[in-house]
Design a protein around this motif. Structure first.
Motif, PDB file in Angstrom:
ATOM      1  N   ILE A 105       0.821  -1.244   0.120  1.00 51.22           N
ATOM      2  CA  ILE A 105       0.085   0.188  -0.007  1.00 51.22           C
ATOM      3  C   ILE A 105       0.906   1.315  -0.071  1.00 51.22           C
ATOM      4  O   ILE A 105       1.878   1.353   1.075  1.00 51.22           O
ATOM      5  N   CYS A 106       0.462   2.079  -0.806  1.00 50.25           N
ATOM      6  CA  CYS A 106       1.676   3.371  -1.161  1.00 50.25           C
ATOM      7  C   CYS A 106       0.449   4.513  -1.150  1.00 50.25           C
ATOM      8  O   CYS A 106      -0.563   4.608  -1.807  1.00 50.25           O
ATOM      9  N   THR A 107       0.992   5.625  -0.435  1.00 46.02           N
ATOM     10  CA  THR A 107       0.060   6.861  -0.394  1.00 46.02           C
ATOM     11  C   THR A 107       1.027   8.019  -0.805  1.00 46.02           C
ATOM     12  O   THR A 107       2.170   7.988  -0.542  1.00 46.02           O
ATOM     13  N   ALA A 114       6.465   9.445  -1.643  1.00 42.68           N
ATOM     14  CA  ALA A 114       5.547   8.270  -1.503  1.00 42.68           C
ATOM     15  C   ALA A 114       5.875   7.654  -0.086  1.00 42.68           C
ATOM     16  O   ALA A 114       6.795   7.371   0.211  1.00 42.68           O
ATOM     17  N   ASP A 115       4.808   7.323   0.728  1.00 41.25           N
ATOM     18  CA  ASP A 115       4.798   6.384   1.906  1.00 41.25           C
ATOM     19  C   ASP A 115       4.028   5.047   1.585  1.00 41.25           C
ATOM     20  O   ASP A 115       2.989   4.818   1.310  1.00 41.25           O
ATOM     21  N   GLN A 150      -3.317  10.261  -3.212  1.00 45.12           N
ATOM     22  CA  GLN A 150      -3.462   9.105  -4.090  1.00 45.12           C
ATOM     23  C   GLN A 150      -2.910   7.689  -3.706  1.00 45.12           C
ATOM     24  O   GLN A 150      -1.772   7.721  -2.915  1.00 45.12           O
ATOM     25  N   VAL A 151      -3.643   7.009  -3.630  1.00 44.21           N
ATOM     26  CA  VAL A 151      -3.579   5.577  -2.942  1.00 44.21           C
ATOM     27  C   VAL A 151      -3.410   4.501  -3.954  1.00 44.21           C
ATOM     28  O   VAL A 151      -3.930   4.434  -5.365  1.00 44.21           O
TER      29      VAL A 151
END
Length: 555
Positions: A105-107, A114-115, A150-151
């Motif tokens: 999962i990236c946000t 990006a996290d 943004q996911v």
């Protein structure tokens, strides 16, 4: 019994209100983390910034077959009442297969890297739930209020094309829950009282950020709020958070702005006079040399500005091609005739206001002067500037403000020089329509003459001019009458003296003692005796024997 029922009902109502209040806020969590269903043991670790290239998926493996019911929401975790943070909760249902070992999962938010975090399933759990659906939930992604996120959700390992991408907008600070508990949304609450006589605003602050000073100021709101100079600083240790700010004009864009003394603190604005649009329609300027009429708004406003002519019924009729749309820029009308009937109309929404900048001025660019002489009206034009006019004869129907033109002439008037119009036509029941021709925007002035009515007294149309002409008639007439009366009295005296001398020569009494003053038989014409019935007493044919009688009457 009744008391117990009342207590139970009140407790129930309070519980319902508390639940309703809680439902309006965000869900609270103690700590963030990852949760998996079906007894699946999963662990979370940061994902690689530079992940390996994706692999080709097995037949029938795609994003729609792997990911189901992905949902995004916001939760809140709090350390203290005013120290809470927001987290993005990502929840998905995953179709488990032997080739899928977990999810990534990236946000991504604007201006930030990006996290990403990887959620992997343990080997023993993967074998037990192969081919089943499991729920995966993570709420450790930090977000801010009003943030656009943004996911991206992928499989582990990453298979090409097996990816879900979506966007999410975090709640804004207008949420009551955020304004009370999230520091980036805590602005404080402003309340105020207006003192219009002293032109002051008394401002009080509540619910401000704890352990911080607080700033207040007045500003004019536009793209940014530009300070007016009135400001105050309230110390965090002061028990009463209030200040008094002076203002000059109650403009609709004048606002009170407050914020905590911290970096990038959110600000709150309250505009006490936001409905006072009438304050904007001042500041109209006229340049007599350039003949330009201008106006500039003190606040940004969506309005329509037009030139109009004010009629006798106070209705202002728009001039053709004299309308401008305005928001911020300065409005200028060139070649304008400064006449008292020329006005400026402002329209905003369903309201309109009219301002007549030349109504009270002593300066008149031109005027039509009408005087009455021997039952006739003398019409002249006077102008303070050199100008050209259209002068037309028109007839106005009864009860109408319109005038039907029958004849038109062009008249040129020099500065400070009166021009006699020499009207050769019948003036009764007719009107003059006058308008300047050397300007773009001017008033059309209609002057109607008196009706032809012999019984009606003659009166001047313009009193100042007519009274001056009447003085020139009355004063010479009075002088002439006084001269006639004086000449008549002198002639009467001379005639009386002449008659008495003639009677004395033709046989009057000649006394032997003519030289004695007491025996003189001549009676003076003017004595200091009182008048009798408005005349002086003059004896008839005085003789020597009648002297005593004349003296007796005189006494």
């Amino acid at each position: 019994m009744v008391l117990w029922i009342a207590l139970l009902m009140s407790h129930y109502c309070l519980g319902m209100n508390g639940a309703a209040a809680e439902s309006t806020g965000l869900e609270r969590i103690e700590t963030c983390g990852t949760r998996c269903s079906q007894g699946l043991h999963c662990r979370t670790k940061p994902d690689n910034w530079f992940p390996p290239a994706c692999q080709n998926p097995a037949e029938g493996l795609n994003s729609s077959s792997v990911f189901h019911n992905i949902s995004l929401s916001t939760v809140m975790s709090c350390e203290r009442r005013q120290k809470c943070s927001l987290h993005l909760r990502i929840k998905t249902t995953l179709q488990r297969t032997e080739s899928i070992h977990g999810v990534s999962i990236c946000t991504v938010t604007a201006g930030m890297m990006a996290d990403c975090r990887m959620i992997s399933f343990r080997r023993e759990s993967r074998e037990r739930i192969s081919g089943k659906q499991v729920e995966v939930e993570n709420d450790c992604a930090d977000i801010s209020a009003s943030q656009h996120v943004q996911v991206t959700v992928k499989t582990v390992p990453s298979y090409c094309g097996v990816t879900w991408t979506g966007t999410y907008d975090a709640p804004e600070c207008i949420s009551e829950d955020l304004r009370r508990h999230v520091p980036e949304c805590i602005t404080g609450r402003l309340s105020y009282d207006v003192n219009p006589q002293r032109k002051e605003l008394s401002v009080s602050v509540s619910d401000m950020l704890e352990d911080h000073d607080y700033y207040l100021r007045l500003c004019h709101k536009d793209f940014i709020c530009v300070g007016t100079g009135a400001s105050a600083l309230m110390k965090k240790g002061e028990p009463v958070k209030s200040a008094t700010l002076p203002y000059s004009r109650p403009l609709p864009c004048l606002c009170i702005e407050g914020w905590s003394a911290m970096m990038d603190a959110p600000r709150v604005q309250v505009c006490p006079f936001k409905d006072r649009l009438e304050e904007l329609w001042f500041g109209i300027n006229f340049d007599p040399l350039e003949e330009t009429l201008s106006w500039e708004s003190a606040c940004p406003v969506a309005a329509v500005v037009a030139l109009c002519q004010k009629r006798e019924d106070n209705v202002c009729v728009d001039l053709p091609h004299a309308s401008r749309n305005v928001s911020r820029e300065k409005i200028t009308f060139s070649k304008v005739d400064p006449h008292p009937q020329l006005c400026m109309k402002f329209s905003a929404g369903s309201q309109s206001w009219t301002r007549c900048p030349f109504a009270d001025t002593r300066f008149k660019a031109w005027e039509v002067v009408v005087t009455r002489r021997q039952g006739q009206e003398d019409v002249k034009m006077l102008s303070q500037i050199t100008a050209t006019f259209s002068v037309g004869l028109c007839v106005r129907s009864e009860g109408s403000t319109m005038c039907q033109i029958t004849d038109t002439n062009t008249v040129h008037v020099e500065k400070h020089k009166a021009v006699d119009l020499n009207l050769a036509w019948e003036q009764c029941d007719s009107c003059l329509q006058v308008k300047r021709l050397d300007v773009k925007f001017g008033a059309t002035v209609i002057h109607c003459f008196e009706q032809c009515n012999e019984t009606s007294p003659l009166r001047p149309v313009i009193s100042g001019r007519a009274s001056w002409d009447l003085t020139w008639v009355v004063v010479p007439a009075a002088v002439c009458v006084s001269g006639i009366i004086t000449i008549t009295l002198v002639l009467h005296v001379l005639l009386t003296v002449y008659r008495r001398r003639k009677q004395k020569i033709n046989g009057g009494c000649i006394s032997e003692k003519q030289t004695a003053p007491s025996s003189d038989c001549v009676v003076p014409v003017f004595e200091t005796q009182p008048a009798l019935h408005g005349r002086f007493l003059i004896p008839d044919s005085p003789q020597c024997g009648n002297t005593e009688k004349a003296n007796l009457i005189s006494d």
